[in-house]
Design an enzyme around this catalytic site. Structure first.
Site, PDB file in Angstrom:
ATOM      1  N   LYS A  19       7.732  -7.304   3.989  1.00 54.18           N
ATOM      2  CA  LYS A  19       7.789  -5.846   3.935  1.00 54.18           C
ATOM      3  C   LYS A  19       8.486  -5.263   5.162  1.00 54.18           C
ATOM      4  CE  LYS A  19       6.196  -6.046   0.027  1.00 54.18           C
ATOM      5  NZ  LYS A  19       5.122  -5.913  -0.787  1.00 54.18           N
ATOM      6  N   HIS A  39      11.492  -2.346  -3.561  1.00 53.44           N
ATOM      7  CA  HIS A  39      10.251  -3.057  -3.867  1.00 53.44           C
ATOM      8  C   HIS A  39      10.217  -3.324  -5.368  1.00 53.44           C
ATOM      9  CE1 HIS A  39       5.523  -2.999  -3.534  1.00 53.44           C
ATOM     10  NE2 HIS A  39       6.002  -4.207  -3.410  1.00 53.44           N
ATOM     11  N   SER A  99       2.205  -1.909  -5.070  1.00 55.40           N
ATOM     12  CA  SER A  99       1.472  -3.139  -4.773  1.00 55.40           C
ATOM     13  C   SER A  99       0.316  -3.338  -5.749  1.00 55.40           C
ATOM     14  CB  SER A  99       0.942  -3.082  -3.350  1.00 55.40           C
ATOM     15  OG  SER A  99       2.013  -2.909  -2.450  1.00 55.40           O
ATOM     16  N   CYS A 138       0.353  -3.772  -8.919  1.00 53.75           N
ATOM     17  CA  CYS A 138       0.501  -3.017 -10.168  1.00 53.75           C
ATOM     18  C   CYS A 138       1.334  -3.765 -11.207  1.00 53.75           C
ATOM     19  CB  CYS A 138       1.089  -1.641  -9.895  1.00 53.75           C
ATOM     20  SG  CYS A 138      -0.060  -0.552  -9.033  1.00 53.75           S
ATOM     21  N   ASP A 140       9.046  -9.459  -6.071  1.00 54.45           N
ATOM     22  CA  ASP A 140       8.563  -8.418  -5.156  1.00 54.45           C
ATOM     23  C   ASP A 140       9.672  -7.581  -4.526  1.00 54.45           C
ATOM     24  OD1 ASP A 140       6.112  -7.297  -4.013  1.00 54.45           O
ATOM     25  OD2 ASP A 140       6.806  -8.052  -2.083  1.00 54.45           O
ATOM     26  N   ARG A 179      -4.641 -14.113  -2.103  1.00 50.91           N
ATOM     27  CA  ARG A 179      -3.242 -14.378  -2.473  1.00 50.91           C
ATOM     28  C   ARG A 179      -2.954 -15.872  -2.507  1.00 50.91           C
ATOM     29  NH1 ARG A 179       0.424  -9.640  -3.161  1.00 50.91           N
ATOM     30  NH2 ARG A 179      -0.988  -7.922  -2.704  1.00 50.91           N
TER      31      ARG A 179
END
Ligand code: GTP
Ligand code: SPV
Ligand code: MN
Length: 604
Positions: free
Chosen positions: A219, A239, A261, A263, A286, A378
């Site tokens: 990010k 993103h 994020s 979703c 991503d 994760r």
């Protein structure tokens, strides 16, 4: 291999003088190096080696319970002029912030090794790729970066003596006194800073070891810093997932989708279509970097090389291709541990195991009232292990993008899918995108917030200027061919709180409509919000959804949209005169169309 890159050598020397590590290790990226670091982390009690018969070469890590997600309120963008960072970022003065952080960094790596990780975001040598170097005192970061990006000697070689790179400095902020025993997950709860200096460009991260706070290629670089580079240089850093979609006749398009994020990006990127004859292949899950080629075609690469995916909810039923990507060589963070050293998380299996060690290292039994895995647990998996990885996923030229999808968690108002008739209106739809918050960031969950283009936490500059950048894209290349823009919502709920749409593989039905819109064969009806699938245009053959649910999913309730208008205007007002006039005009027209429709529906 050693480098002669002066800038890099000087920077490493200066950071070492400040952070005072016991040793410096230049990562070559080899398997041998990786195995040694994993064994070291295992001996230190940080990594738990999983059952080699079930998950070879894989490890589970439990983080500190206070370090489990991105920390948006500790994420900063430091620019000389605060207007540049915009109200979407926490602004700091770069000189002051660096002075504060230098004090924290002073001696912060004592008792630890500083690892030098040269990494490439994108296939090494691709004209769309960029290089970074991360300095970190965390083995967890090294082995995750090795999966998530391309690291090591090959990158140093590509960098050369004079190549440019983004400086990424990371410390967990937990120096060790001589003889002091380390904890399994060192971090610094009192002092967390995830700082971005786009004018350098550089990233200074301190105090957190988790995900997007610490794996600085993701990010921090690929979105916040890259978005500022993209704006300057006329490309896009987004993103978005990227997927290839092939119809039964063998024709193929590529689609990118921006969902906030947690979703549904990873799930859509790897979906297994339920429609016979349709094929979906994954380029990325991503992040998407897009540049025009010489013909004005927007081409995308996935700058990453791995998936840092949400574990809870992932199963052979919901995402079999993600499950198959996890067969070996993965790192698991904050999942639960089974009695036979395997991992488990909520919804992995219909029945939970009789006993587990929870992500909090506590004994866990079904019905104990606690989650076994953290909601933001994760997996880190190499992209090449995905059974549906697209053949072109590492093509340095990128893949041509035919459509961009926006979406989010909207229990009401927003239909299953619709289309923007043009790029400017598509940009407008992205600018008013909203979604319920998730566990991917620290803070409350389930609160509706405006998250334009799913970039609210990731745009490294003023979001009003970002909208202007989107609007400027068609003028950035001769013969620019812009993707078509769609809006989707898999998360619509009934009045009694059930999902109206089954989602996952069934989302292929919506992708089919999008494919056929681009092909020019699917019908759409004009509505005040855009082009909706005409009755019958969505293929529902074999789908178990009641006709009235389908009608609700594909209806436009003008009164409900009008209820959102004050919040949309307040969202725009936050950015003041940075919002382009063209978007204000789109908003006014949007409201006028809704009012006309509402009046027609209820003439009183
Ligand atoms: P980040 O990695 O945080 O950027 O998240 P992401 O956008 O990749 O989200 P992901 O695909 O991991 O999905 C997050 C959660 O949403 C998981 O719990 C999924 O099970 C759930 N989800 C994904 N797709 C669907 C869908 O089509 N319908 C429903 N109901 N849930 C979904
Ligand atoms: C997200 O939050 O959007 C993620 C996970 O993809 S993290 O890498 O932690 O940002
Ligand atoms: Mn994400």
């Amino acid at each position: 291999m050693m480098t002669n890159n002066r800038k890099l050598l000087d920077w490493v020397k200066n950071v070492a003088a400040l952070c005072k590590p016991d040793a410096i290790h230049w990562c070559d990226g080899s398997q041998e190096e990786n195995d040694r670091l994993c064994a070291q982390a295992e001996a230190a009690g940080t990594f738990i080696r999983l059952n080699p018969a079930k998950r070879p070469n894989s490890f589970l890590v439990f983080s500190d319970p206070a370090d489990v997600a991105r920390v948006e309120d500790r994420t900063f963008v430091a620019t000389t002029d605060p207007r540049e960072a915009g109200p979407n970022n926490n602004w700091r003065d770069p000189v002051e912030l660096k002075a504060t952080m230098r004090k924290l960094y002073d001696g912060c790596m004592r008792g630890r090794t500083m690892y030098v990780i040269p990494f490439s975001m994108g296939p090494i040598g691709s004209p769309i790729a960029h290089i970074g170097v991360e300095l970190t005192d965390s083995i967890y970061v090294v082995v995750n970066m090795r999966i998530m990006t391309r690291i090591g000697d090959a990158v140093l070689e590509a960098l050369g003596d004079n190549g440019e790179f983004v400086e990424c400095l990371h410390s967990v902020g937990a120096p060790l006194a001589p003889g002091q025993k380390d904890v399994p997950w060192p971090c610094n709860a009192e002092n967390k800073y995830i700082s971005h200096f786009p004018e350098d460009p550089s990233i200074w991260s301190y105090g957190s070891g988790y995900g997007g706070n610490a794996l600085l290629g993701k990010k921090c670089f690929a979105l916040r810093i890259a978005s500022t580079m993209a704006r300057r240089q006329g490309w896009m850093a987004e993103h978005m997932l990227i997927l290839g979609l092939t119809n039964p006749a063998g024709q193929k398009i590529y689609v990118a989708a921006a969902f906030p994020s947690a979703c549904g990006k990873t799930n859509l990127a790897m979906l297994q279509p339920t429609l016979p004859g349709w094929k979906a292949e994954c380029v990325g899950d991503d992040i998407c970097w897009m540049k025009f080629d010489q013909n004005g075609q927007l081409r995308a690469i996935n700058p990453e090389a791995g998936f840092f995916g949400v574990a809870p909810g992932t199963s052979m039923k919901s995402n079999p291709n993600a499950m198959r990507s996890l067969r070996a060589n993965c790192i698991y963070t904050n999942c639960a541990l089974t009695a036979d050293n395997d991992v488990w998380w909520e919804e992995l299996t219909d029945e939970p195991p009789a006993e587990l060690t929870s992500w909090k290292r506590e004994k866990w039994t079904p019905g104990c009232g606690q989650k076994a895995a953290n909601p933001n647990a994760r997996y880190t998996a190499p992209a090449r292990q995905c059974p549906v990885i697209d053949p072109a996923w590492e093509d340095p030229a990128g893949v041509p993008i035919a459509a961009i999808l926006f979406g989010g968690r909207r229990p009401g108002t927003v239909p299953l899918c619709f289309e923007a008739p043009n790029w400017q209106y598509g940009t407008f739809l992205g600018s008013i995108q909203a979604s319920e918050t998730t566990a991917a960031a620290a803070g409350s969950v389930g609160v509706l917030r405006y998250d334009p283009m799913a970039m609210l936490p990731f745009c490294g500059y003023n979001m009003g200027d970002y909208f202007a950048h989107w609007l400027s894209m068609p003028g950035r290349a001769p013969n620019a061919q812009m993707p078509r823009v769609f809006f989707v919502n898999w998360f619509r709920k009934s009045a009694d709180g059930r999902w109206l749409w089954p989602g996952f593989g069934e989302n292929s039905r919506v992708l089919k409509w999008i494919f056929e819109r681009i092909e020019g064969t699917a019908a759409a009806a004009e509505t005040p919000i855009g082009l909706l699938p005409a009755p019958g245009a969505i293929d529902v053959a074999g789908l178990d959804v009641a006709a009235e649910d389908m009608r609700e999913l594909l209806s436009v309730d003008a009164a409900a949209w009008l209820k959102d208008l004050p919040a949309i205007r307040a969202h725009y007002d936050k950015f003041g005169d940075a919002i382009p006039a063209a978007l204000h005009k789109e908003l006014d027209d949007f409201e006028a169309r809704l009012q006309a429709a509402a009046k027609q529906a209820d003439p009183r």
